[in-house]
Design a protein around this motif. Structure first.
Motif, PDB file in Angstrom:
ATOM      1  N   LEU A  47      76.452  64.749  34.195  1.00  0.00           N
ATOM      2  CA  LEU A  47      75.922  65.130  35.512  1.00  0.00           C
ATOM      3  C   LEU A  47      74.807  64.176  35.930  1.00  0.00           C
ATOM      4  CD1 LEU A  47      75.610  66.997  37.963  1.00  0.00           C
ATOM      5  CD2 LEU A  47      74.167  68.484  36.536  1.00  0.00           C
ATOM      6  N   VAL A  48      73.910  63.856  35.022  1.00  0.00           N
ATOM      7  CA  VAL A  48      72.835  62.898  35.309  1.00  0.00           C
ATOM      8  C   VAL A  48      73.448  61.547  35.677  1.00  0.00           C
ATOM      9  CG1 VAL A  48      70.934  61.579  34.274  1.00  0.00           C
ATOM     10  CG2 VAL A  48      71.072  64.061  33.921  1.00  0.00           C
ATOM     11  N   GLU A  49      74.417  61.090  34.904  1.00  0.00           N
ATOM     12  CA  GLU A  49      75.075  59.816  35.198  1.00  0.00           C
ATOM     13  C   GLU A  49      75.712  59.820  36.586  1.00  0.00           C
ATOM     14  OE1 GLU A  49      77.889  59.132  32.042  1.00  0.00           O
ATOM     15  OE2 GLU A  49      76.312  58.682  30.585  1.00  0.00           O
ATOM     16  N   PHE A  50      76.398  60.906  36.908  1.00  0.00           N
ATOM     17  CA  PHE A  50      77.078  61.032  38.199  1.00  0.00           C
ATOM     18  C   PHE A  50      76.080  60.934  39.359  1.00  0.00           C
ATOM     19  CE2 PHE A  50      78.460  63.840  41.674  1.00  0.00           C
ATOM     20  CZ  PHE A  50      79.680  63.260  42.004  1.00  0.00           C
ATOM     21  N   CYS A  51      75.026  61.725  39.294  1.00  0.00           N
ATOM     22  CA  CYS A  51      74.039  61.756  40.378  1.00  0.00           C
ATOM     23  C   CYS A  51      73.290  60.431  40.496  1.00  0.00           C
ATOM     24  CB  CYS A  51      73.060  62.907  40.170  1.00  0.00           C
ATOM     25  SG  CYS A  51      73.831  64.533  40.287  1.00  0.00           S
ATOM     26  N   CYS A  52      72.893  59.871  39.358  1.00  0.00           N
ATOM     27  CA  CYS A  52      72.154  58.604  39.376  1.00  0.00           C
ATOM     28  C   CYS A  52      73.010  57.460  39.910  1.00  0.00           C
ATOM     29  CB  CYS A  52      71.631  58.270  37.981  1.00  0.00           C
ATOM     30  SG  CYS A  52      70.328  59.373  37.403  1.00  0.00           S
ATOM     31  N   SER A  53      74.263  57.408  39.495  1.00  0.00           N
ATOM     32  CA  SER A  53      75.119  56.319  39.971  1.00  0.00           C
ATOM     33  C   SER A  53      75.342  56.421  41.478  1.00  0.00           C
ATOM     34  CB  SER A  53      76.443  56.285  39.219  1.00  0.00           C
ATOM     35  OG  SER A  53      77.225  57.408  39.509  1.00  0.00           O
ATOM     36  N   LYS A  54      75.494  57.631  41.991  1.00  0.00           N
ATOM     37  CA  LYS A  54      75.634  57.803  43.445  1.00  0.00           C
ATOM     38  C   LYS A  54      74.365  57.339  44.167  1.00  0.00           C
ATOM     39  CE  LYS A  54      77.683  61.233  45.465  1.00  0.00           C
ATOM     40  NZ  LYS A  54      78.881  60.753  46.137  1.00  0.00           N
ATOM     41  N   ALA A  55      73.212  57.690  43.639  1.00  0.00           N
ATOM     42  CA  ALA A  55      71.946  57.317  44.280  1.00  0.00           C
ATOM     43  C   ALA A  55      71.710  55.813  44.214  1.00  0.00           C
ATOM     44  CB  ALA A  55      70.783  58.060  43.630  1.00  0.00           C
ATOM     45  N   VAL A  56      72.049  55.198  43.087  1.00  0.00           N
ATOM     46  CA  VAL A  56      71.852  53.753  42.948  1.00  0.00           C
ATOM     47  C   VAL A  56      72.826  52.995  43.851  1.00  0.00           C
ATOM     48  CG1 VAL A  56      72.130  51.811  41.338  1.00  0.00           C
ATOM     49  CG2 VAL A  56      70.817  53.820  40.661  1.00  0.00           C
ATOM     50  N   ARG A  57      74.060  53.471  43.941  1.00  0.00           N
ATOM     51  CA  ARG A  57      75.042  52.816  44.822  1.00  0.00           C
ATOM     52  C   ARG A  57      74.623  52.904  46.278  1.00  0.00           C
ATOM     53  NH1 ARG A  57      79.404  55.356  41.733  1.00  0.00           N
ATOM     54  NH2 ARG A  57      79.494  56.838  43.431  1.00  0.00           N
ATOM     55  N   GLN A  58      73.885  53.942  46.619  1.00  0.00           N
ATOM     56  CA  GLN A  58      73.386  54.101  47.994  1.00  0.00           C
ATOM     57  C   GLN A  58      72.546  52.890  48.373  1.00  0.00           C
ATOM     58  OE1 GLN A  58      73.991  56.741  50.027  1.00  0.00           O
ATOM     59  NE2 GLN A  58      72.632  56.161  51.672  1.00  0.00           N
ATOM     60  N   GLY A  59      71.806  52.342  47.380  1.00  0.00           N
ATOM     61  CA  GLY A  59      71.010  51.137  47.593  1.00  0.00           C
ATOM     62  C   GLY A  59      69.792  51.394  48.450  1.00  0.00           C
ATOM     63  N   PRO A  60      68.997  50.353  48.642  1.00  0.00           N
ATOM     64  CA  PRO A  60      67.784  50.480  49.450  1.00  0.00           C
ATOM     65  C   PRO A  60      68.126  50.636  50.932  1.00  0.00           C
ATOM     66  CG  PRO A  60      68.121  48.207  48.852  1.00  0.00           C
ATOM     67  CD  PRO A  60      69.174  49.017  48.120  1.00  0.00           C
ATOM     68  N   ALA A  61      67.209  51.206  51.648  1.00  0.00           N
ATOM     69  CA  ALA A  61      67.400  51.348  53.093  1.00  0.00           C
ATOM     70  C   ALA A  61      67.362  49.975  53.755  1.00  0.00           C
ATOM     71  CB  ALA A  61      66.298  52.240  53.674  1.00  0.00           C
ATOM     72  N   CYS A  62      67.965  49.863  54.895  1.00  0.00           N
ATOM     73  CA  CYS A  62      67.995  48.592  55.610  1.00  0.00           C
ATOM     74  C   CYS A  62      66.582  48.084  55.844  1.00  0.00           C
ATOM     75  CB  CYS A  62      68.692  48.759  56.963  1.00  0.00           C
ATOM     76  SG  CYS A  62      70.420  49.181  56.792  1.00  0.00           S
ATOM     77  N   GLY A  63      66.377  46.804  55.619  1.00  0.00           N
ATOM     78  CA  GLY A  63      65.074  46.202  55.852  1.00  0.00           C
ATOM     79  C   GLY A  63      64.119  46.329  54.674  1.00  0.00           C
ATOM     80  N   GLU A  64      64.545  46.911  53.576  1.00  0.00           N
ATOM     81  CA  GLU A  64      63.677  47.052  52.417  1.00  0.00           C
ATOM     82  C   GLU A  64      63.999  45.972  51.389  1.00  0.00           C
ATOM     83  OE1 GLU A  64      63.263  50.888  50.577  1.00  0.00           O
ATOM     84  OE2 GLU A  64      63.616  51.893  52.472  1.00  0.00           O
ATOM     85  N   ASP A  65      63.577  44.751  51.663  1.00  0.00           N
ATOM     86  CA  ASP A  65      63.854  43.654  50.747  1.00  0.00           C
ATOM     87  C   ASP A  65      62.979  43.717  49.501  1.00  0.00           C
ATOM     88  OD1 ASP A  65      65.771  42.658  52.456  1.00  0.00           O
ATOM     89  OD2 ASP A  65      64.341  41.357  53.498  1.00  0.00           O
ATOM     90  N   ASP A  66      61.829  44.345  49.606  1.00  0.00           N
ATOM     91  CA  ASP A  66      60.902  44.373  48.476  1.00  0.00           C
ATOM     92  C   ASP A  66      60.919  45.718  47.748  1.00  0.00           C
ATOM     93  OD1 ASP A  66      59.784  45.793  50.547  1.00  0.00           O
ATOM     94  OD2 ASP A  66      57.754  45.021  50.227  1.00  0.00           O
ATOM     95  N   TYR A  67      62.051  46.404  47.787  1.00  0.00           N
ATOM     96  CA  TYR A  67      62.136  47.716  47.145  1.00  0.00           C
ATOM     97  C   TYR A  67      61.914  47.648  45.640  1.00  0.00           C
ATOM     98  CZ  TYR A  67      66.867  46.643  45.510  1.00  0.00           C
ATOM     99  OH  TYR A  67      67.942  46.092  44.889  1.00  0.00           O
ATOM    100  N   ILE A  68      62.234  46.523  45.017  1.00  0.00           N
ATOM    101  CA  ILE A  68      62.078  46.385  43.569  1.00  0.00           C
ATOM    102  C   ILE A  68      60.613  46.507  43.174  1.00  0.00           C
ATOM    103  CG2 ILE A  68      62.369  44.829  41.606  1.00  0.00           C
ATOM    104  CD1 ILE A  68      64.735  43.629  43.234  1.00  0.00           C
ATOM    105  N   SER A  69      59.733  45.949  43.964  1.00  0.00           N
ATOM    106  CA  SER A  69      58.311  45.998  43.626  1.00  0.00           C
ATOM    107  C   SER A  69      57.658  47.302  44.078  1.00  0.00           C
ATOM    108  CB  SER A  69      57.576  44.801  44.232  1.00  0.00           C
ATOM    109  OG  SER A  69      57.697  44.829  45.645  1.00  0.00           O
ATOM    110  N   ASP A  70      58.408  48.159  44.742  1.00  0.00           N
ATOM    111  CA  ASP A  70      57.883  49.451  45.178  1.00  0.00           C
ATOM    112  C   ASP A  70      57.733  50.370  43.965  1.00  0.00           C
ATOM    113  OD1 ASP A  70      57.250  51.815  46.465  1.00  0.00           O
ATOM    114  OD2 ASP A  70      59.221  52.072  47.386  1.00  0.00           O
ATOM    115  N   SER A  71      56.546  50.908  43.771  1.00  0.00           N
ATOM    116  CA  SER A  71      56.297  51.743  42.587  1.00  0.00           C
ATOM    117  C   SER A  71      57.155  53.011  42.590  1.00  0.00           C
ATOM    118  CB  SER A  71      54.816  52.087  42.465  1.00  0.00           C
ATOM    119  OG  SER A  71      54.396  52.847  43.572  1.00  0.00           O
ATOM    120  N   SER A  72      57.531  53.511  43.756  1.00  0.00           N
ATOM    121  CA  SER A  72      58.376  54.704  43.772  1.00  0.00           C
ATOM    122  C   SER A  72      59.775  54.379  43.240  1.00  0.00           C
ATOM    123  CB  SER A  72      58.451  55.322  45.171  1.00  0.00           C
ATOM    124  OG  SER A  72      59.083  54.452  46.077  1.00  0.00           O
ATOM    125  N   PHE A  73      60.265  53.165  43.499  1.00  0.00           N
ATOM    126  CA  PHE A  73      61.561  52.741  42.953  1.00  0.00           C
ATOM    127  C   PHE A  73      61.476  52.632  41.438  1.00  0.00           C
ATOM    128  CE2 PHE A  73      64.331  49.340  41.390  1.00  0.00           C
ATOM    129  CZ  PHE A  73      65.566  49.821  41.778  1.00  0.00           C
TER     130      PHE A  73
END
Length: 186
Positions: A47-73
């Motif tokens: 279940l964790v794998e399923f939910c996480c993979s869906k969320a990761v595939r969703q990807g960052p919102a448009c215009g968020e090029d620096d999402y990797i350095s975002d502490s919430s990410f």
């Protein structure tokens, strides 16, 4: 909705995934129940794998090029690894019991060690005195690398993990992971 069968971290991560996917936890659970089969293995981890993979595939919102350095990410993805590592409430209970035993052992070890002529920074007990909080183990890091090759891919994931955890007895703590993602973003 919190499931009593999931660990607190897994419940939190699934809730965060549902928010990222703009859906309810109940809808995610229903979708998962439609694809899960007993032969897939452990229900909570899958279940964790399923939910996480869906969320990761969703990807960052448009215009968020620096999402990797975002502490919430970085916190969200670190929590994903913790949830995968300890998906069920039984896993969490076992972890708490072992943590309690470990703390008792540390107390008795520190109390029996002579303190004279031994520098704290060069002694064998230094790692026992530092409390880093819960950390990620290698299998969880490598699992995450299969979903998001950014922090490492399957082939290099174990090497990257070993490098990141050389000084912490093969446990990845959040500050090191956050720093790693920050360096990747540069």
């Amino acid at each position: 909705m919190n499931s009593k069968h999931l660990s607190s971290t897994a419940n939190s991560v699934i809730h965060q995934c549902s928010m990222k996917l703009h859906t309810s936890v109940d809808a995610l659970l229903e979708e998962y129940k439609g694809v899960w089969k007993p032969e897939m293995g452990e229900y909570s981890r899958k279940l964790v794998e399923f939910c996480c993979s869906k969320a990761v595939r969703q990807g960052p919102a448009c215009g968020e090029d620096d999402y990797i350095s975002d502490s919430s990410f970085s916190r969200f993805t670190f929590d994903m690894m913790l949830a995968w590592q300890m998906p069920s409430s039984a896993d969490e209970e076992s972890y708490r019991e072992s943590l309690g035993k470990e703390k008792e052992e540390k107390k008795s070890l520190v109390a029996t060690q002579p303190h004279e002529d031994v520098s704290l920074f060069y002694s064998d007990i230094m790692p026992l005195l530092v409390d880093h909080g819960q950390g990620v183990k290698e299998d969880a890091f490598v699992w995450f690398a299969t979903m998001l090759p950014l922090p490492g891919d399957v082939i290099n994931g174990r090497f990257i993990f070993e490098t990141l955890t050389a000084s912490t007895a093969n446990i990845l703590h959040y500050p090191a992971y956050d720093r790693f993602l920050t360096e990747i973003a540069k």
